[in-house]
Design an enzyme around this catalytic site. Structure first.
Site, PDB file in Angstrom:
ATOM      1  CG  ASP A 148      -1.868   1.136   1.288  1.00 59.13           C
ATOM      2  OD1 ASP A 148      -2.322   1.575   0.217  1.00 59.13           O
ATOM      3  OD2 ASP A 148      -2.153   1.616   2.402  1.00 59.13           O
ATOM      4  CG  ASP A 174      -2.052   7.397   0.238  1.00 62.10           C
ATOM      5  OD1 ASP A 174      -1.430   8.453   0.088  1.00 62.10           O
ATOM      6  OD2 ASP A 174      -2.757   6.884  -0.655  1.00 62.10           O
TER       7      ASP A 174
END
Length: 265
Positions: A6, A8
């Site tokens: 991922d 963010d």
């Protein structure tokens, strides 16, 4: 191994790299691991993320980036888009991905009926957009698709409302539940594994959000590592539902190479 990150809250917050993250990515790539990036953030197209990572010091390609916007485009393309239109409640990157598959993206000033309504994170959300989305779904019967349902989105200064906060009012007003494309749905991970030519047991998902990153990856059969630089604290981990519990918890990405080495043995 195939390492899926991922972005963010894992690699950066807003435009600020998390300390040690970029150096760790480079070290893992140099060690021969295949690195992919999977984000529910639909505000940018894939090349935007390539450029953003490059500015921070890590080189990758669009083929190694999977976004909920791009995945939504793949889904709609599978339904057939020739001669069809879409109304987007979202930002420029989402509109660009819709145009890239051949959909006509309708503006608020274009009152042509929409075949699809696609919603994601929209930091320029207005009542006019919500009203138009409601009309297209409830009156014109447009197919409603949600890029993701993340409640919040981590920034340098804290969390802000995420894509799920944009999808929710449309569902409330129309009574129609949108089809969800991004994490925790399995499709994005399966596409990455297919690209990498790997089995789930050969992959590790590294994320900060248990209800999307960890739960979805576990369901696919990937190894999982929760990193504590995003939306989840160490104190919250013991109380997580079983389906959301990670196999491993790391403070930040600097602890990842040791874990990867252990898993690769």
């Amino acid at each position: 191994m195939v390492l899926i990150f991922d972005l963010d809250g894992v690699v950066y917050l807003g435009n600020t790299p998390i300390p040690g993250a970029i150096e760790t990515l480079n070290a893992l790539a140099e060690a021969g691991h295949s690195l992919y990036f999977l984000t529910n953030n639909s505000t940018r197209n894939r090349q935007d993320y390539v450029d953003k990572l490059a500015r921070m010091g890590f080189a990758t390609t669009a083929e190694h980036v999977m976004t909920s916007a791009y995945a939504t485009g793949l889904y709609l393309k599978g339904l057939g888009v020739e001669g069809k239109s879409v109304f987007v409640v979202g930002e420029q990157g989402l509109a660009e991905e819709m145009a890239a598959i051949g959909l006509r993206v309708l503006s608020l000033d274009d009152d042509s009926p929409a075949d699809f309504v696609v919603a994601g994170l929209d930091r320029g959300l207005t009542y006019a957009k919500l009203r138009r989305a409601h009309y297209e779904i409830a009156v014109n019967g447009a197919t409603f698709v949600a890029t993701n349902r993340d409640a919040t989105y981590p920034m340098e200064t804290g969390e802000i409302p995420g894509g799920g906060a944009i999808v929710a009012p449309i569902e409330v007003s129309t009574g129609v539940k949108g089809t969800t494309i991004g994490k925790p749905e399995p499709g994005t991970w399966l596409q990455i594994l297919a690209l990498a030519g790997a089995e789930p047991s050969q992959g590790l998902m590294v994320g900060d959000r248990p209800e999307t990153d960890i739960m979805g990856a576990r369901a696919v059969g990937l190894h999982t590592a929760l990193v504590l630089t995003g939306v989840t604290s160490a104190e919250e981990v013991p109380a997580l539902p079983e389906a959301q519990k990670p196999a491993h918890v790391i403070r930040d990405l600097t602890e990842l190479p040791a874990l990867v080495a252990a898993l690769a043995r």
